[in-house]
Structure formats: C-alpha cells, structure tokens
Design a protein around this motif. Structure first.
Motif, PDB file in Angstrom:
ATOM      1  N   UNK A   1       0.830  -1.211   0.000  1.00  0.00           N
ATOM      2  CA  UNK A   1       0.000   0.000   0.000  1.00  0.00           C
ATOM      3  C   UNK A   1       0.868   1.267   0.000  1.00  0.00           C
ATOM      4  N   UNK A   2       2.040   1.177   0.629  1.00  0.00           N
ATOM      5  CA  UNK A   2       2.910   2.374   0.672  1.00  0.00           C
ATOM      6  C   UNK A   2       3.886   2.415  -0.507  1.00  0.00           C
ATOM      7  N   UNK A   3       3.558   1.679  -1.541  1.00  0.00           N
ATOM      8  CA  UNK A   3       4.429   1.644  -2.724  1.00  0.00           C
ATOM      9  C   UNK A   3       4.727   3.077  -3.199  1.00  0.00           C
ATOM     10  N   UNK A   4       5.968   3.310  -3.498  1.00  0.00           N
ATOM     11  CA  UNK A   4       6.357   4.650  -3.938  1.00  0.00           C
ATOM     12  C   UNK A   4       6.981   5.456  -2.796  1.00  0.00           C
ATOM     13  N   UNK A   5       6.810   4.981  -1.574  1.00  0.00           N
ATOM     14  CA  UNK A   5       7.383   5.711  -0.439  1.00  0.00           C
ATOM     15  C   UNK A   5       8.497   4.909   0.258  1.00  0.00           C
ATOM     16  N   UNK A   6       8.975   3.854  -0.435  1.00  0.00           N
ATOM     17  CA  UNK A   6       9.985   2.981   0.188  1.00  0.00           C
ATOM     18  C   UNK A   6      11.256   3.728   0.538  1.00  0.00           C
ATOM     19  N   UNK A   7      11.540   4.790  -0.211  1.00  0.00           N
ATOM     20  CA  UNK A   7      12.806   5.469   0.052  1.00  0.00           C
ATOM     21  C   UNK A   7      12.688   6.520   1.166  1.00  0.00           C
ATOM     22  N   UNK A   8      11.478   6.674   1.719  1.00  0.00           N
ATOM     23  CA  UNK A   8      11.295   7.620   2.832  1.00  0.00           C
ATOM     24  C   UNK A   8      11.807   6.972   4.121  1.00  0.00           C
ATOM     25  N   UNK A   9      12.223   7.850   5.037  1.00  0.00           N
ATOM     26  CA  UNK A   9      12.705   7.306   6.314  1.00  0.00           C
ATOM     27  C   UNK A   9      11.520   7.089   7.269  1.00  0.00           C
ATOM     28  N   UNK A  10      10.883   5.954   7.097  1.00  0.00           N
ATOM     29  CA  UNK A  10       9.749   5.629   7.971  1.00  0.00           C
ATOM     30  C   UNK A  10      10.308   5.016   9.262  1.00  0.00           C
ATOM     31  N   UNK A  11       9.751   5.432  10.389  1.00  0.00           N
ATOM     32  CA  UNK A  11      10.244   4.897  11.671  1.00  0.00           C
ATOM     33  C   UNK A  11       9.394   3.715  12.129  1.00  0.00           C
ATOM     34  N   UNK A  12      10.060   2.734  12.715  1.00  0.00           N
ATOM     35  CA  UNK A  12       9.345   1.580  13.274  1.00  0.00           C
ATOM     36  C   UNK A  12       9.724   1.402  14.737  1.00  0.00           C
ATOM     37  N   UNK A  13       8.724   1.108  15.543  1.00  0.00           N
ATOM     38  CA  UNK A  13       8.950   0.726  16.939  1.00  0.00           C
ATOM     39  C   UNK A  13       8.199  -0.593  17.111  1.00  0.00           C
ATOM     40  N   UNK A  14       8.815  -1.550  17.743  1.00  0.00           N
ATOM     41  CA  UNK A  14       8.172  -2.866  17.883  1.00  0.00           C
ATOM     42  C   UNK A  14       8.150  -3.222  19.376  1.00  0.00           C
TER      43      UNK A  14
END
Ligand code: SF4
Length: 338
Positions: free
Chosen positions: A253-266
């Motif tokens: 769904x987020x195709x096209x935004x892979x190069x953005x620095x998305x943050x993950x917390x698990x």
C-alpha cells in the motif's frame, strides 16, 4: 466516528470559545449535555465493571486545564502535551485500563490557547535545544479531533517553532482534517498496527488494519514524518506468517514511499499483575495470553514488575522484525524492538 452518549461540561469551560462551541454543537446533535457543579465528574451510570467501563468510554468531559507543569515523557519525548486524556477505543490490553479508574471517561481541554502558551514557555526555556512534545501519552487524540480541531491547531503552532517537534500515535483513520496544514515537517504521526487477528480479537472500537495503512499513506504523501508502532506483538501459533503478511501489505500500500525514512517501533506483549486483574474484570472472557508461568518476570521501577515473553522468544521476535523490516523498507529506521 466517535459519538459520545453524554458530554459533561465544567462550567468554566463554557467561557472559552471551544467549550461554548462544543456545548452548542452537541446540544444540536441531540447528545445529552450536562453542566457540572464544581470539579467532580458525576452522572455516569453503571452497576458492573463492564457497564461502568462502557459508560465511561461513552462520556466526554470538557474541562479547563489548570496551570501546572507538563508531565515529562521520557525517553521518547520531553513533555506530554495535555490536549486529550482517555480514549474512545476499547483495546483489551490497553495501558490506560489501570490509569483511569472504573469509569474511563475522555477529557478534552477547552483552553487550548492557554495550553499552547505554556508550551511556548517550555520551548523558550530549552532553546537552542529542540523540545519534543508527545500528544498521545494518555490518549488516542484522533477520535476527538473532528470535534475539537486541537491537533490541527497544535501542529500549525509547532510548525512555526524552530526549536520544537510534536508527535502522537493513533489506531484511527479520521485524519483528513490534518492534511494541508502548515506542519513544516515538525510533526511525526505514528500508526499503531497489528495483525488482523489481533485487531479483530483485542482492539475493539478501533479501525481495521487497511484503514490505518490508507490513512498513513495520506499522512506521508502530505509531507508528515511517518512512523509505525507494531504492538503489542503477540506470539500466537502462526505469528510469523501473519506479521509477515502485515508487513507485505504495508509495503504494497505504501508503494512509492519505500525510500522515505519511515520509523518503526516494535513492542512485545507484556502485562503486570494489576493489569491482568483489571482486564479480567472488564473482559472476563479475554483470550489475551497472560499465564505467568509462561513468561519471564522483570522487576520494575516502583516495586511492581512485568511479565515479558521468555528471552529466547524475544530474541526470535527481534530477529524476525529487524530482518523483515530492513528488507522490505530499506530506508526505514527501527527505533527499538523490545
Ligand atoms: Fe488504549 Fe490505544 Fe486502544 Fe485507545 S486505541 S484503547 S489508547 S490501546
């Protein structure tokens, strides 16, 4: 859309623009409104833990926040920004279950301009260091946003401040009113996500995974910083397959935004004895895994401890998320996996 059954107003709140507007609009909608005598919240019915919980969640209280220090919010931010407390969701495992007593009503503050003036003082005190404010320390603020517009106001206020940042997290999708604001890249919006099984079984009153992801796409396409909290991770049979599916759907769904620095917390699932007792009281049929013998006990700061998954399981979980997040989102940053 969250529609309260009753809205209680502290009398002073009506002398603020937002308080008066809320009073008028809830009255017009036919929602029961009541002006409180003094400070005490009263008039929430219920004769069992379940009905008190449910009636509490259906009650909105509009107050004036008294002057006073903002609570600190370490380690993720410097201060909690007091806009809303309580939440319209009814997640079985929610950390708020042990915080708000038997009737967990939702509070919003009518004096938003005064709260932002206070915020400004904290920014001034710490500059040139950047001060980070958390808007969801004791709430999920999104369901109330369409009534109050408080987040929008705060986002634009922080957008103008050189030495401040703002962040909050949600499990809801009504974020359209936040699109097109002058946020100036200073706000991070995080979505809490989980497998569809966990959402359907435990996160009552929230929106499904796809709605959250679609909302996150609007957020990132609007230039906001985006993050995801994956949690609580529950290690049920087949968890790897379902969490992997969730990550693939996210990527699709987020195709096209892979190069953005998305943050993950698990965050892995954990519980305290107090939380377990409260959960069983409100949700007697809960299937949340809370067998102490199957967990490792970790002593906490204030004499109470938490039951975490065993070290071996945690290691496996950490490796799983680290590897899959980095391969599916190569530009992302994993802030922590605990
Ligand atoms: Fe708690 Fe978040 Fe669920 Fe609200 S959405 S009940 S704050 S876990």
């Amino acid at each position: 859309m969250y529609v309260p059954k009753r809205v209680l107003f502290e009398e002073k709140a009506l002398s603020y623009e937002l308080g008066a507007e809320l009073y008028k609009s809830f009255k017009e909608k036919g929602v029961v409104t009541h002006i409180l005598k003094g400070n005490r919240v009263s008039g929430i019915p219920g004769d069992s833990p379940q009905s008190l919980y449910s009636e509490g969640k259906s009650t909105l209280v509009v107050r004036v926040r008294k002057k006073g220090e903002f609570q600190t919010c370490k380690p993720s931010a410097h201060y909690q920004l007091p806009l809303v407390s309580g939440c319209a969701g009814k997640c079985e495992y929610c950390y708020l279950n042990t915080r708000f007593g038997n009737k967990p009503y939702i509070t919003v503050y009518a004096n938003i301009d005064e709260i932002l003036e206070e915020t400004k003082k904290y920014i001034e005190e710490r500059k040139p260091q950047v001060t980070i404010f958390e808007g969801a320390a004791t709430s999920d603020p999104i369901p109330l946003e369409e009534y109050t517009g408080m987040l929008a106001k705060t986002i634009e206020f922080i957008g103008k401040e050189e030495y401040a940042k703002f962040r909050f997290v949600t499990k809801f999708d009504t974020i359209d009113s936040l699109l097109g604001l002058n946020h100036n890249g200073k706000t991070t919006i995080r979505f809490s996500i989980n497998t569809e099984r966990v959402i359907k079984t435990y996160e009552h009153g929230t929106v499904d995974l796809y709605k959250r992801i679609e909302a996150s796409k609007k957020i990132i396409s609007n230039g906001y910083n985006l993050g995801f909290i994956i949690g609580p991770v529950i290690l049920y049979e087949g968890w790897k397959k379902e969490y992997l599916f969730m990550l693939h759907e996210l990527r699709k769904i987020l195709k096209g935004y892979e190069s953005e620095k998305i943050h993950f917390e698990v965050i892995s699932h954990r519980f305290t004895t107090a939380a377990k007792n409260k959960i069983i009281e409100i949700f007697p049929k809960t299937t949340l895994p809370m067998v102490e013998e199957e967990r490792k006990f970790k002593y906490g700061q204030f004499g109470y401890g938490k039951y975490l998954y065993k070290q071996e399981e945690l290691n496996e979980m950490k490796e799983f998320f680290q590897n899959n997040i980095s391969s599916l989102f190569p530009s992302s940053e994993v802030d922590y996996i605990i």
